[in-house]
Write an enzyme that holds these catalytic residues in place. Sequence first.
Site, short mmCIF file in Angstrom:
data_model
loop_
_atom_site.label_atom_id
_atom_site.label_comp_id
_atom_site.label_asym_id
_atom_site.label_seq_id
_atom_site.Cartn_x
_atom_site.Cartn_y
_atom_site.Cartn_z
N HIS A 34 0.57 4.05 -2.87
CA HIS A 34 0.19 5.43 -2.56
C HIS A 34 1.30 6.42 -2.92
CE1 HIS A 34 -3.56 4.97 0.17
NE2 HIS A 34 -3.56 4.08 -0.81
N HIS A 79 -6.19 -6.17 -3.55
CA HIS A 79 -6.98 -6.27 -2.32
C HIS A 79 -7.18 -7.72 -1.86
CE1 HIS A 79 -8.75 -1.92 -2.39
NE2 HIS A 79 -7.51 -1.99 -1.95
N TRP A 87 -10.37 -8.62 2.77
CA TRP A 87 -11.16 -8.94 1.57
C TRP A 87 -11.20 -10.46 1.34
CZ3 TRP A 87 -7.99 -4.68 1.94
CH2 TRP A 87 -8.51 -3.44 1.57
N ARG A 146 0.84 -1.21 0.00
CA ARG A 146 0.00 0.00 0.00
C ARG A 146 0.87 1.26 0.00
NH1 ARG A 146 -2.86 2.25 4.75
NH2 ARG A 146 -4.18 3.93 3.97
C1 HEM Z 1 -9.25 1.03 -6.65
C2 HEM Z 1 -9.18 1.99 -5.75
C3 HEM Z 1 -8.71 1.71 -4.36
C4 HEM Z 1 -9.32 2.09 -3.22
C5 HEM Z 1 -10.58 2.93 -3.10
C6 HEM Z 1 -8.56 1.55 -2.12
C7 HEM Z 1 -8.88 1.72 -0.79
C8 HEM Z 1 -8.26 1.06 0.24
C9 HEM Z 1 -8.63 1.18 1.62
C10 HEM Z 1 -9.76 2.06 2.17
C11 HEM Z 1 -7.79 0.40 2.34
C12 HEM Z 1 -7.77 0.20 3.84
C13 HEM Z 1 -6.70 1.06 4.50
C14 HEM Z 1 -6.65 0.80 5.97
O1 HEM Z 1 -7.66 1.04 6.66
O2 HEM Z 1 -5.59 0.37 6.47
C15 HEM Z 1 -6.90 -0.23 1.41
C16 HEM Z 1 -5.93 -1.13 1.76
C17 HEM Z 1 -5.08 -1.71 0.87
N1 HEM Z 1 -4.95 -1.40 -0.45
FE1 HEM Z 1 -6.25 -0.33 -1.55
N2 HEM Z 1 -7.50 0.88 -2.62
C18 HEM Z 1 -7.53 0.96 -3.98
C19 HEM Z 1 -6.60 0.45 -4.85
C20 HEM Z 1 -5.47 -0.25 -4.48
C21 HEM Z 1 -4.40 -0.58 -5.36
C22 HEM Z 1 -4.30 -0.14 -6.83
C23 HEM Z 1 -3.51 -1.32 -4.64
C24 HEM Z 1 -2.20 -1.92 -5.06
C25 HEM Z 1 -1.90 -2.21 -6.32
C26 HEM Z 1 -4.04 -1.43 -3.30
C27 HEM Z 1 -3.46 -2.13 -2.26
C28 HEM Z 1 -3.95 -2.17 -0.97
C29 HEM Z 1 -3.41 -3.04 0.07
C30 HEM Z 1 -2.32 -4.09 -0.10
C31 HEM Z 1 -4.14 -2.74 1.22
C32 HEM Z 1 -3.99 -3.41 2.60
C33 HEM Z 1 -3.09 -2.58 3.49
C34 HEM Z 1 -2.95 -3.17 4.86
O3 HEM Z 1 -3.30 -4.32 5.09
O4 HEM Z 1 -2.45 -2.44 5.73
N3 HEM Z 1 -5.22 -0.74 -3.24
N4 HEM Z 1 -7.20 0.20 0.15
#
Ligand code: HEM
Length: 358
Positions: free
Chosen positions: A117, A242, A258, A113
Amino acid sequence: MFRTAFRSAARSAAIRTSAAGASRRAYATTQPPKSSNTGALVGIAALVAGGAGYYFYSQNEVAPKLQTAEDATRAVKEHKVDYQKVYKEIAELLASEASEAYEDGSYGPVIVRLAWHASGTYDKETGTGGSNGATMRFAPESDHGANAGLKVARDALEPIKQANPWISYSDLWTLAGTCAIQELSLGNVKVPWRPGRQDKDVAACTPDGRLPDASKEQKHLRGIFYRMGFNDQEIVLLSGAHALGRCHTDRSGFDGPWTFSPTVLTNAYYQLLKSEKWSWKKWDGPKQFIDDGSRSLMMLPTDMALIKDKEFKKWVDIYAADEKRFFEDFGKVFTTLMELGVPFPVESKPITFDAINA
Ligand code: HEM
Protein backbone atom coordinates in the site's frame (compact mmCIF):
# COMPACT_ATOMS: atom_id res chain seq x y z
CA MET A 1 3.53 -29.64 11.51
CA PHE A 2 5.75 -28.20 8.81
CA ARG A 3 4.74 -24.78 9.97
CA THR A 4 5.52 -25.69 13.59
CA ALA A 5 8.97 -26.91 12.60
CA PHE A 6 9.47 -23.70 10.67
CA ARG A 7 8.42 -21.62 13.65
CA SER A 8 10.60 -23.43 16.13
CA ALA A 9 13.61 -23.15 13.81
CA ALA A 10 12.81 -19.48 13.47
CA ARG A 11 12.52 -19.12 17.20
CA SER A 12 15.88 -20.74 17.84
CA ALA A 13 17.44 -18.53 15.18
CA ALA A 14 15.99 -15.55 17.03
CA ILE A 15 17.30 -16.83 20.33
CA ARG A 16 20.72 -17.53 18.85
CA THR A 17 21.04 -13.96 17.65
CA SER A 18 19.36 -12.14 20.52
CA ALA A 19 22.50 -11.52 22.58
CA ALA A 20 24.34 -9.99 19.64
CA GLY A 21 21.24 -8.04 18.73
CA ALA A 22 20.96 -6.59 22.21
CA SER A 23 24.54 -5.33 22.20
CA ARG A 24 24.10 -3.78 18.75
CA ARG A 25 21.00 -2.00 19.88
CA ALA A 26 22.75 -0.68 22.99
CA TYR A 27 25.53 0.62 20.79
CA ALA A 28 23.08 2.50 18.64
CA THR A 29 21.68 4.59 21.48
CA THR A 30 21.82 8.35 21.15
CA GLN A 31 24.51 9.90 23.31
CA PRO A 32 26.79 12.83 22.65
CA PRO A 33 30.40 11.79 22.10
CA LYS A 34 32.49 12.29 25.25
CA SER A 35 36.10 12.49 24.15
CA SER A 36 37.84 15.65 23.01
CA ASN A 37 38.92 14.14 19.69
CA THR A 38 35.30 13.64 18.68
CA GLY A 39 35.72 15.79 15.58
CA ALA A 40 38.51 13.60 14.30
CA LEU A 41 36.46 10.49 14.91
CA VAL A 42 33.47 11.84 13.10
CA GLY A 43 35.86 12.72 10.28
CA ILE A 44 37.13 9.17 10.17
CA ALA A 45 33.58 7.92 10.12
CA ALA A 46 32.77 10.16 7.19
CA LEU A 47 35.86 9.00 5.32
CA VAL A 48 35.12 5.35 5.91
CA ALA A 49 31.56 5.94 4.84
CA GLY A 50 32.83 6.80 1.34
CA GLY A 51 30.11 6.09 -1.16
CA ALA A 52 27.71 5.43 1.68
CA GLY A 53 28.03 9.01 2.86
CA TYR A 54 24.85 9.87 1.01
CA TYR A 55 22.91 7.93 3.59
CA PHE A 56 25.07 8.99 6.49
CA TYR A 57 24.37 12.66 6.03
CA SER A 58 20.94 12.72 4.50
CA GLN A 59 19.18 10.03 6.49
CA ASN A 60 20.85 9.93 9.86
CA GLU A 61 18.72 11.64 12.44
CA VAL A 62 20.89 11.14 15.51
CA ALA A 63 24.62 10.86 15.97
CA PRO A 64 25.84 7.44 17.05
CA LYS A 65 28.05 7.05 20.08
CA LEU A 66 31.62 7.38 18.77
CA GLN A 67 34.33 6.95 21.37
CA THR A 68 37.15 5.31 19.49
CA ALA A 69 38.22 5.09 15.90
CA GLU A 70 37.17 1.46 16.01
CA ASP A 71 33.71 2.52 17.16
CA ALA A 72 33.53 4.96 14.28
CA THR A 73 34.47 2.34 11.75
CA ARG A 74 32.03 -0.08 13.24
CA ALA A 75 29.31 2.54 13.26
CA VAL A 76 29.70 2.94 9.55
CA LYS A 77 30.03 -0.73 8.80
CA GLU A 78 27.38 -2.07 11.12
CA HIS A 79 24.93 0.71 11.69
CA LYS A 80 24.96 3.18 8.88
CA VAL A 81 24.51 0.98 5.88
CA ASP A 82 24.15 -2.55 7.16
CA TYR A 83 20.93 -3.57 5.51
CA GLN A 84 21.67 -7.23 6.21
CA LYS A 85 21.47 -6.39 9.91
CA VAL A 86 18.10 -4.69 9.46
CA TYR A 87 16.87 -7.61 7.36
CA LYS A 88 17.86 -9.93 10.18
CA GLU A 89 16.08 -7.82 12.76
CA ILE A 90 12.91 -7.90 10.66
CA ALA A 91 13.20 -11.68 10.25
CA GLU A 92 13.63 -11.93 14.02
CA LEU A 93 10.53 -9.80 14.49
CA LEU A 94 8.57 -12.16 12.23
CA ALA A 95 9.72 -15.11 14.34
CA SER A 96 9.21 -13.32 17.66
CA GLU A 97 6.69 -14.23 20.32
CA ALA A 98 4.73 -11.05 19.61
CA SER A 99 4.42 -12.09 15.99
CA GLU A 100 3.43 -15.62 16.95
CA ALA A 101 0.79 -14.22 19.27
CA TYR A 102 -0.66 -12.16 16.41
CA GLU A 103 -3.38 -13.72 14.25
CA ASP A 104 -2.41 -16.89 12.37
CA GLY A 105 0.96 -16.60 14.12
CA SER A 106 2.69 -13.98 12.00
CA TYR A 107 3.01 -10.25 11.38
CA GLY A 108 4.24 -11.17 7.89
CA PRO A 109 1.01 -10.75 5.88
CA VAL A 110 0.10 -7.35 7.34
CA ILE A 111 3.68 -6.18 6.76
CA VAL A 112 3.46 -7.27 3.11
CA ARG A 113 0.23 -5.30 2.81
CA LEU A 114 1.89 -2.22 4.36
CA ALA A 115 4.75 -2.37 1.84
CA TRP A 116 2.34 -2.82 -1.06
CA HIS A 117 0.00 0.00 0.00
CA ALA A 118 2.99 2.31 0.49
CA SER A 119 4.09 1.54 -3.09
CA GLY A 120 0.82 1.01 -4.96
CA THR A 121 -0.16 4.68 -4.88
CA TYR A 122 2.21 5.33 -7.79
CA ASP A 123 0.97 7.21 -10.83
CA LYS A 124 3.34 6.92 -13.76
CA GLU A 125 1.84 9.93 -15.57
CA THR A 126 2.47 12.43 -12.80
CA GLY A 127 5.34 10.56 -11.11
CA THR A 128 3.57 11.00 -7.77
CA GLY A 129 3.06 8.40 -5.05
CA GLY A 130 5.02 5.17 -4.83
CA SER A 131 7.25 3.81 -2.12
CA ASN A 132 9.49 6.89 -2.01
CA GLY A 133 8.14 8.94 0.87
CA ALA A 134 6.37 6.66 3.35
CA THR A 135 3.64 9.29 3.52
CA MET A 136 1.25 6.79 5.09
CA ARG A 137 2.83 7.89 8.39
CA PHE A 138 0.55 10.91 8.15
CA ALA A 139 -3.16 11.63 8.01
CA PRO A 140 -4.99 11.87 5.67
CA GLU A 141 -3.20 8.93 3.98
CA SER A 142 -3.12 6.79 7.13
CA ASP A 143 -6.89 7.28 7.41
CA HIS A 144 -7.70 6.25 3.85
CA GLY A 145 -10.16 3.36 3.99
CA ALA A 146 -7.77 1.09 2.06
CA ASN A 147 -5.12 1.54 4.75
CA ALA A 148 -7.30 0.48 7.68
CA GLY A 149 -5.40 -1.85 9.99
CA LEU A 150 -1.91 -1.02 8.72
CA LYS A 151 -1.01 0.75 11.94
CA VAL A 152 -0.37 -2.75 13.31
CA ALA A 153 2.47 -3.18 10.81
CA ARG A 154 3.83 0.35 11.19
CA ASP A 155 3.90 -0.02 14.99
CA ALA A 156 5.51 -3.47 14.84
CA LEU A 157 8.36 -2.03 12.74
CA GLU A 158 8.87 1.10 14.83
CA PRO A 159 11.38 -0.43 17.32
CA ILE A 160 13.54 -1.43 14.34
CA LYS A 161 13.44 2.15 13.07
CA GLN A 162 14.39 3.39 16.55
CA ALA A 163 17.32 0.97 16.70
CA ASN A 164 18.44 2.01 13.20
CA PRO A 165 17.55 5.69 12.93
CA TRP A 166 19.67 6.10 9.79
CA ILE A 167 17.27 4.08 7.66
CA SER A 168 14.34 5.92 6.07
CA TYR A 169 10.84 4.65 6.79
CA SER A 170 10.40 4.14 3.06
CA ASP A 171 13.44 1.87 2.91
CA LEU A 172 12.43 0.12 6.13
CA TRP A 173 8.87 -0.63 5.02
CA THR A 174 9.92 -1.94 1.60
CA LEU A 175 12.75 -3.98 3.13
CA ALA A 176 10.25 -5.37 5.64
CA GLY A 177 7.85 -6.37 2.82
CA THR A 178 10.77 -7.93 0.97
CA CYS A 179 11.88 -9.82 4.07
CA ALA A 180 8.33 -11.04 4.79
CA ILE A 181 7.94 -12.36 1.24
CA GLN A 182 11.26 -14.19 1.43
CA GLU A 183 10.71 -15.58 4.91
CA LEU A 184 7.07 -16.60 4.41
CA SER A 185 7.98 -18.33 1.15
CA LEU A 186 10.59 -20.24 3.17
CA GLY A 187 13.31 -18.85 0.94
CA ASN A 188 11.63 -19.91 -2.31
CA VAL A 189 11.07 -16.35 -3.49
CA LYS A 190 14.12 -14.11 -3.89
CA VAL A 191 13.39 -10.41 -3.89
CA PRO A 192 16.38 -8.24 -4.83
CA TRP A 193 16.04 -4.92 -2.99
CA ARG A 194 17.73 -1.56 -3.41
CA PRO A 195 18.13 1.14 -0.75
CA GLY A 196 17.84 4.84 -1.41
CA ARG A 197 14.28 5.97 -0.68
CA GLN A 198 13.81 9.31 1.01
CA ASP A 199 10.97 10.08 3.40
CA LYS A 200 8.71 12.95 2.44
CA ASP A 201 6.46 15.11 4.57
CA VAL A 202 2.69 15.34 4.84
CA ALA A 203 2.40 17.54 1.75
CA ALA A 204 3.32 14.53 -0.40
CA CYS A 205 0.38 12.41 0.85
CA THR A 206 -1.42 10.87 -2.11
CA PRO A 207 -5.14 11.43 -2.74
CA ASP A 208 -7.57 8.72 -1.65
CA GLY A 209 -8.68 6.23 -4.31
CA ARG A 210 -5.34 5.16 -5.80
CA LEU A 211 -5.44 1.62 -4.36
CA PRO A 212 -7.79 -1.04 -5.78
CA ASP A 213 -11.40 -1.39 -4.70
CA ALA A 214 -12.03 -5.07 -3.96
CA SER A 215 -15.72 -4.85 -4.84
CA LYS A 216 -14.91 -4.19 -8.50
CA GLU A 217 -13.69 -6.33 -11.39
CA GLN A 218 -11.28 -6.55 -14.33
CA LYS A 219 -11.83 -3.09 -15.82
CA HIS A 220 -11.07 -1.44 -12.49
CA LEU A 221 -8.05 -3.71 -11.86
CA ARG A 222 -6.57 -2.75 -15.22
CA GLY A 223 -7.23 0.94 -14.60
CA ILE A 224 -5.44 0.86 -11.24
CA PHE A 225 -2.49 -1.36 -12.16
CA TYR A 226 -1.86 0.05 -15.66
CA ARG A 227 -1.58 3.46 -13.93
CA MET A 228 1.35 2.01 -11.94
CA GLY A 229 2.87 0.63 -15.16
CA PHE A 230 1.98 -3.06 -14.72
CA ASN A 231 0.52 -5.42 -17.36
CA ASP A 232 -2.02 -8.26 -17.19
CA GLN A 233 0.52 -10.93 -16.28
CA GLU A 234 1.82 -8.77 -13.45
CA ILE A 235 -1.68 -8.08 -12.12
CA VAL A 236 -2.25 -11.83 -11.81
CA LEU A 237 1.19 -12.37 -10.29
CA LEU A 238 0.83 -9.65 -7.68
CA SER A 239 -2.61 -10.91 -6.71
CA GLY A 240 -0.90 -14.21 -5.80
CA ALA A 241 0.17 -12.46 -2.59
CA HIS A 242 -3.34 -13.24 -1.40
CA ALA A 243 -2.04 -16.70 -0.59
CA LEU A 244 -1.04 -14.79 2.54
CA GLY A 245 -3.18 -13.26 5.25
CA ARG A 246 -6.85 -12.63 5.55
CA CYS A 247 -9.61 -10.04 5.39
CA HIS A 248 -11.01 -8.44 8.53
CA THR A 249 -14.53 -7.15 9.04
CA ASP A 250 -13.21 -4.24 11.10
CA ARG A 251 -10.71 -3.20 8.40
CA SER A 252 -11.99 -3.78 4.87
CA GLY A 253 -15.38 -5.21 5.85
CA PHE A 254 -14.56 -8.51 4.10
CA ASP A 255 -13.90 -11.64 6.10
CA GLY A 256 -11.63 -14.66 6.00
CA PRO A 257 -8.44 -16.08 4.46
CA TRP A 258 -7.86 -17.03 0.81
CA THR A 259 -5.90 -20.20 1.56
CA PHE A 260 -5.50 -22.85 4.25
CA SER A 261 -1.94 -21.73 5.03
CA PRO A 262 -2.11 -17.92 5.28
CA THR A 263 1.43 -17.58 6.61
CA VAL A 264 3.19 -19.53 3.87
CA LEU A 265 3.55 -18.10 0.38
CA THR A 266 2.82 -20.77 -2.23
CA ASN A 267 0.83 -20.86 -5.50
CA ALA A 268 -2.20 -22.18 -3.56
CA TYR A 269 -4.19 -19.02 -4.36
CA TYR A 270 -4.28 -19.87 -8.07
CA GLN A 271 -4.93 -23.55 -7.46
CA LEU A 272 -7.86 -22.81 -5.15
CA LEU A 273 -9.29 -20.22 -7.54
CA LYS A 274 -9.47 -23.01 -10.12
CA SER A 275 -10.24 -26.09 -8.06
CA GLU A 276 -12.93 -24.83 -5.69
CA LYS A 277 -16.51 -24.05 -6.46
CA TRP A 278 -17.10 -20.47 -5.40
CA SER A 279 -20.47 -18.92 -4.66
CA TRP A 280 -21.67 -15.63 -3.24
CA LYS A 281 -21.51 -15.63 0.53
CA LYS A 282 -24.91 -15.07 2.10
CA TRP A 283 -24.25 -12.66 4.88
CA ASP A 284 -24.80 -9.16 6.10
CA GLY A 285 -21.52 -7.84 4.67
CA PRO A 286 -19.94 -6.74 1.40
CA LYS A 287 -20.27 -9.07 -1.60
CA GLN A 288 -17.61 -11.77 -1.44
CA PHE A 289 -17.24 -15.41 -2.41
CA ILE A 290 -17.12 -18.51 -0.21
CA ASP A 291 -15.83 -21.96 -1.18
CA ASP A 292 -18.49 -24.65 -1.30
CA GLY A 293 -16.12 -27.30 0.03
CA SER A 294 -14.70 -26.18 3.37
CA ARG A 295 -16.81 -23.01 3.63
CA SER A 296 -13.84 -21.41 5.37
CA LEU A 297 -12.09 -19.67 2.46
CA MET A 298 -12.94 -16.49 0.62
CA MET A 299 -12.35 -14.66 -2.65
CA LEU A 300 -12.94 -10.99 -3.37
CA PRO A 301 -14.75 -9.86 -6.54
CA THR A 302 -11.34 -8.66 -7.81
CA ASP A 303 -9.87 -12.14 -7.19
CA MET A 304 -12.68 -13.86 -9.09
CA ALA A 305 -12.16 -11.43 -11.97
CA LEU A 306 -8.86 -13.22 -12.59
CA ILE A 307 -10.67 -16.38 -13.71
CA LYS A 308 -13.57 -14.57 -15.38
CA ASP A 309 -11.33 -12.61 -17.72
CA LYS A 310 -9.70 -14.69 -20.48
CA GLU A 311 -6.41 -12.79 -20.54
CA PHE A 312 -6.04 -12.97 -16.77
CA LYS A 313 -7.15 -16.63 -16.66
CA LYS A 314 -4.31 -17.60 -18.98
CA TRP A 315 -1.84 -16.52 -16.29
CA VAL A 316 -3.82 -18.09 -13.44
CA ASP A 317 -3.52 -21.42 -15.32
CA ILE A 318 0.23 -20.97 -15.75
CA TYR A 319 0.94 -20.11 -12.13
CA ALA A 320 -1.43 -22.77 -10.76
CA ALA A 321 0.47 -25.39 -12.73
CA ASP A 322 4.01 -24.17 -12.16
CA GLU A 323 4.93 -23.06 -8.66
CA LYS A 324 8.62 -22.68 -9.51
CA ARG A 325 7.75 -20.17 -12.21
CA PHE A 326 5.43 -18.37 -9.79
CA PHE A 327 8.25 -18.05 -7.25
CA GLU A 328 10.67 -16.71 -9.87
CA ASP A 329 8.29 -14.26 -11.50
CA PHE A 330 6.77 -13.10 -8.23
CA GLY A 331 10.19 -12.13 -6.83
CA LYS A 332 10.86 -9.94 -9.85
CA VAL A 333 7.48 -8.23 -9.87
CA PHE A 334 7.61 -7.59 -6.14
CA THR A 335 10.96 -5.81 -6.60
CA THR A 336 9.35 -3.66 -9.30
CA LEU A 337 6.42 -2.87 -7.00
CA MET A 338 8.78 -1.86 -4.17
CA GLU A 339 10.68 0.47 -6.55
CA LEU A 340 7.73 2.42 -7.96
CA GLY A 341 8.48 6.13 -8.03
CA VAL A 342 12.00 5.88 -6.58
CA PRO A 343 14.76 7.97 -8.15
CA PHE A 344 17.63 5.74 -7.04
CA PRO A 345 21.08 7.23 -6.66
CA VAL A 346 23.36 6.09 -9.50
CA GLU A 347 25.52 4.08 -7.11
CA SER A 348 22.64 2.03 -5.69
CA LYS A 349 22.88 -1.68 -6.39
CA PRO A 350 20.35 -4.44 -5.72
CA ILE A 351 21.07 -6.53 -2.64
CA THR A 352 19.87 -10.11 -2.43
CA PHE A 353 19.40 -11.32 1.12
CA ASP A 354 19.44 -14.93 2.19
CA ALA A 355 16.23 -15.98 3.90
CA ILE A 356 16.95 -16.72 7.55
CA ASN A 357 14.08 -19.10 8.24
CA ALA A 358 14.33 -21.14 5.03
C1 HEM B 1 -5.50 -6.80 -6.97
C2 HEM B 1 -6.05 -5.87 -6.21
C3 HEM B 1 -6.12 -6.02 -4.73
C4 HEM B 1 -7.22 -5.85 -3.96
C5 HEM B 1 -8.59 -5.39 -4.42
C6 HEM B 1 -6.84 -6.17 -2.61
C7 HEM B 1 -7.71 -6.12 -1.52
C8 HEM B 1 -7.40 -6.59 -0.27
C9 HEM B 1 -8.31 -6.59 0.84
C10 HEM B 1 -9.75 -6.08 0.82
C11 HEM B 1 -7.65 -7.13 1.89
C12 HEM B 1 -8.18 -7.33 3.30
C13 HEM B 1 -7.73 -6.22 4.23
C14 HEM B 1 -8.21 -6.48 5.63
O1 HEM B 1 -9.43 -6.54 5.84
O2 HEM B 1 -7.36 -6.60 6.54
C15 HEM B 1 -6.34 -7.46 1.45
C16 HEM B 1 -5.38 -8.07 2.24
C17 HEM B 1 -4.13 -8.38 1.82
N1 HEM B 1 -3.57 -8.02 0.62
FE1 HEM B 1 -4.56 -7.34 -1.00
N2 HEM B 1 -5.54 -6.51 -2.58
C18 HEM B 1 -5.04 -6.43 -3.85
C19 HEM B 1 -3.75 -6.64 -4.23
C20 HEM B 1 -2.72 -7.00 -3.39
C21 HEM B 1 -1.34 -7.01 -3.75
C22 HEM B 1 -0.78 -6.54 -5.10
C23 HEM B 1 -0.66 -7.48 -2.67
C24 HEM B 1 0.82 -7.68 -2.48
C25 HEM B 1 1.66 -7.86 -3.50
C26 HEM B 1 -1.63 -7.75 -1.64
C27 HEM B 1 -1.35 -8.28 -0.39
C28 HEM B 1 -2.28 -8.47 0.61
C29 HEM B 1 -2.00 -9.17 1.85
C30 HEM B 1 -0.70 -9.88 2.23
C31 HEM B 1 -3.18 -9.11 2.60
C32 HEM B 1 -3.43 -9.73 3.98
C33 HEM B 1 -3.21 -8.69 5.07
C34 HEM B 1 -3.48 -9.23 6.44
O3 HEM B 1 -3.57 -10.45 6.63
O4 HEM B 1 -3.58 -8.41 7.36
N3 HEM B 1 -2.87 -7.42 -2.11
N4 HEM B 1 -6.21 -7.12 0.14
